[in-house]
Motif scaffolding. Structure first.
Motif, short mmCIF file in Angstrom:
data_model
loop_
_atom_site.label_atom_id
_atom_site.label_comp_id
_atom_site.label_asym_id
_atom_site.label_seq_id
_atom_site.Cartn_x
_atom_site.Cartn_y
_atom_site.Cartn_z
N LEU A 12 0.36 -1.09 -0.16
CA LEU A 12 0.12 -0.29 0.03
C LEU A 12 0.71 1.12 0.27
O LEU A 12 0.46 1.94 -0.51
N THR A 13 2.09 1.32 0.94
CA THR A 13 2.70 2.69 0.50
C THR A 13 3.35 2.52 -0.59
O THR A 13 3.72 3.68 -0.67
N ILE A 80 -7.52 -4.50 -4.07
CA ILE A 80 -8.66 -5.00 -3.84
C ILE A 80 -8.68 -5.19 -5.36
O ILE A 80 -8.36 -6.45 -6.03
N ALA A 81 -9.37 -4.70 -5.90
CA ALA A 81 -9.45 -4.47 -7.60
C ALA A 81 -7.87 -4.85 -8.41
O ALA A 81 -8.17 -5.80 -9.19
N ARG A 82 -6.80 -3.94 -7.76
CA ARG A 82 -6.40 -4.04 -8.69
C ARG A 82 -5.09 -5.41 -9.02
O ARG A 82 -5.23 -6.57 -9.22
N ASP A 83 -4.74 -6.38 -7.83
CA ASP A 83 -5.41 -7.60 -7.34
C ASP A 83 -6.28 -8.67 -8.29
O ASP A 83 -5.53 -9.66 -8.86
N TYR A 84 -7.14 -8.43 -8.17
CA TYR A 84 -8.33 -9.01 -9.18
C TYR A 84 -7.69 -9.16 -10.74
O TYR A 84 -7.28 -9.94 -11.47
N GLU A 85 -7.13 -7.58 -10.92
CA GLU A 85 -6.98 -7.75 -12.15
C GLU A 85 -6.03 -8.32 -12.83
O GLU A 85 -5.37 -8.45 -13.44
N LYS A 167 -15.72 -5.78 -9.75
CA LYS A 167 -14.31 -5.93 -9.84
C LYS A 167 -12.91 -4.75 -10.54
O LYS A 167 -11.87 -5.49 -10.38
N LYS A 168 -13.67 -4.59 -11.32
CA LYS A 168 -12.26 -3.77 -12.68
C LYS A 168 -12.22 -2.30 -11.19
O LYS A 168 -12.96 -1.50 -10.83
N THR A 169 -10.62 -1.69 -11.73
CA THR A 169 -9.95 -0.68 -10.92
C THR A 169 -10.75 0.89 -10.99
O THR A 169 -12.02 1.34 -10.03
#
Lengths: 246, 299
Positions: A12-13, A80-85, A167-169
């Motif tokens: 995150l940082t 979270i969205a980035r992790d998914y994508e 789901k998407k950023t």
């Protein structure tokens, strides 16, 4: 889970978070100054510089903290969205990590970061306050921090289900901002008679942070309770319904 | 339900209008198992369901006698999902050590696997700068860490060079001998040539064939797909020579080669027609749906 929280904190940082927080602080400080210029009338004992600085500290820094709470909540859902994508969610969920642990590691790391960022922002306000001897800040520091974390959690709790569904950023961020603005607009439109609504609770909390009003105990309790159903709904959805893949 | 390592019973999975898996049933066994088929045949969807990342719309799925997600959360599965991304600000060693801690493996295990897959000095660099091949190696090391009793690998040979692919095959063969079950999906049959694993051939979400690789994939292994500017000329010449060659609608020449002699005939034909410099021949690759269908139809 501690290891995941630490890894998530490091991740995150890496977002331009500190830059965003500092910029937010500066913007709010500037807004605070603009707001005060037409009405600031220096008394005989106080220079205009002192008056402006005082108002900046009163309005600017506390407003910045609300903004920071919002930004951190957005960052959390964005991660979270980035992790998914990108596929990191695919990897982490095929390790011996439960879905609840994954989501909690996201929430906890964001809360830790919101606490640190708020403390940082507050420190920026406190130091010149003491230096210029401008008097007491509008709210006690610990209470302010607690309120910021609660506000962060509230935003996070409503952004979480939005992100998990979309789901998407980009759609998640835009929808989250729209919802946050709707909450703000709602609190202005609905009025005081519906004070139990979360919009107004957090509006009162925000006003309290700005030093413009008192905070009833029930509002504080409601502020703690309101995020819970949203968070539980988000966790339930992620655990039972959320699909990773296509 | 079943006694297999992975059991699929009448499993259906849809994505909107698209049916990715259409009532498929199979039982995978101890040892090596292959899920093969052209791109878009439903292999990755099946793997995602096995890994508990997705849920089937209908049917029954069991992995090691339990619900897939439970088995994964217990750490009994080493997985290489279709899509992956790591904490890319970490070095390879740092990341794999984190995974080792989560999976209860030791740092020596990490080092051993890093050496086995020749990750070399890359592991001390930040993951962000890795090539696709190196990322694939990290993903494979991650799957193998902790010696899980079941390995589920989606296209493990993608982006790997020939030597690393060979090493991986050796590792998987050893694992199978040590009673580890391996399920791997691939569309490039050349990689699994010589490994007589239990094979499920899928196409458009349906099972085409099931059985041991030698009998099921024999014909596919011997298939050559030729991309050329003069496909008709090649097909006509090959047919005259008695080879099983066909021309696909997309202009690909699909040839099932019975032996080395036929392989030589193919190359000689290409040479005689003066197409040596422009031709592209691939063996045992199923990435063309049409080619796959044609091979399955060739008697």
């Amino acid at each position: 889970m501690i290891k995941l929280v630490l890894a998530e904190l490091r991740e995150l940082t890496r977002f331009p978070l500190i830059d965003i927080c500092l910029t937010a602080t500066l913007i709010m400080v500037s807004l605070g100054m603009l707001w005060m210029i037409p009405v600031a009338e220096p008394s005989a004992s106080q220079s205009i510089v002192d008056t402006l600085l005082k108002q900046v500290l009163f309005y600017g820094f506390n407003s910045a903290q609300i903004f920071i709470a919002f930004l951190l909540a957005i960052t959390s859902s964005l991660s979270i969205a980035r992790d998914y994508e990108m596929g990191k969610m695919h990897v982490l969920l095929t390790l011996p990590v439960s879905r609840k642990s994954y989501l909690l590691s996201k929430i906890i790391s964001s809360l830790i970061l919101s606490l640190v960022a708020s403390a940082f922002s507050l420190a920026v306000g406190v130091i010149p306050n003491f230096y210029f001897n401008l008097g007491k800040l509008p709210s006690p520091y610990i209470q302010t921090l607690t309120a910021i974390v609660l506000l962060s959690m509230f935003y996070m709790s409503i952004f979480l289900p939005i992100t998990l569904i979309l789901k998407k950023t980009l759609p998640s961020i835009l929808t989250s901002i729209a919802v946050a603005l709707a909450i703000e607009a709602g609190s202005k439109l609905i009025g005081e008679q519906y004070g139990f609504l979360p919009t107004l609770c957090y509006s009162k909390l925000a006003y309290y942070l700005l030093g413009l009003g008192s905070l009833d105990t029930w509002v504080f309790i409601a502020s703690i309770l309101y995020p819970i159903p949203f968070l539980l709904a988000g966790i339930w959805y992620f655990d039972k319904r959320f699909e990773v893949g296509k | 339900m079943g006694k297999g390592v992975v059991v699929f019973d009448s499993v259906t999975k849809r994505f909107g209008e698209v049916t990715a898996l259409d009532k498929i049933s199979f039982t995978l066994r101890r040892g090596l198992n292959f899920l093969v088929g052209p791109n878009g045949s439903g292999k990755s969807t099946a793997i995602n369901i096995m890994l508990g990342l997705m849920k089937q719309d209908a049917g029954f799925v069991e992995v090691m006698g339990e619900e897939p997600r439970k088995v994964v959360e217990k750490g009994l599965v080493g997985a290489l999902p279709e899509k992956y991304h790591f904490y890319d600000f970490m070095t390879g060693v740092e990341y794999l050590s984190l995974v080792a801690e989560i999976k209860g493996a030791s740092r020596d295990d990490v080092k051993e696997l890093i050496d086995a897959l020749s990750l070399g000095d890359y592991v001390n660099k930040v993951i962000r700068g890795y090539s696709k091949g190196t990322l694939q190696k990290v993903a494979i090391v991650q799957a193998l860490l902790g010696d899980p009793p079941l390995l589920i690998l989606d296209e493990p040979f993608a982006n790997l060079d020939f030597w690393t692919s060979r090493k991986l095959i050796d590792i998987l063969r050893d694992k199978a001998k040590k009673n580890v079950s391996v399920v791997l999906s691939t569309h490039a049959l050349s990689h699994i040539k010589g490994l007589n694993g239990y094979t499920v051939v899928v196409r458009k979400g349906r099972i085409v064939k099931v059985g041991y690789a030698d009998e099921v994939l024999g014909k596919l292994w011997r298939t050559a797909v030729v991309k050329t500017s003069e496909p008709e000329k090649i097909v006509n010449r090959l047919v005259k020579l008695g080879l099983k060659a066909r021309l696909s609608k997309r202009g690909l020449v699909v040839v099932v080669l019975e032996d080395e002699e036929e392989r030589t005939k193919l190359w000689e034909t290409v040479k005689d027609l003066g197409l040596l410099e422009s031709v592209e021949i691939s063996y045992g690759v199923l990435d063309e749906d049409e080619a796959f269908d044609m091979v399955m139809q060739v008697d």
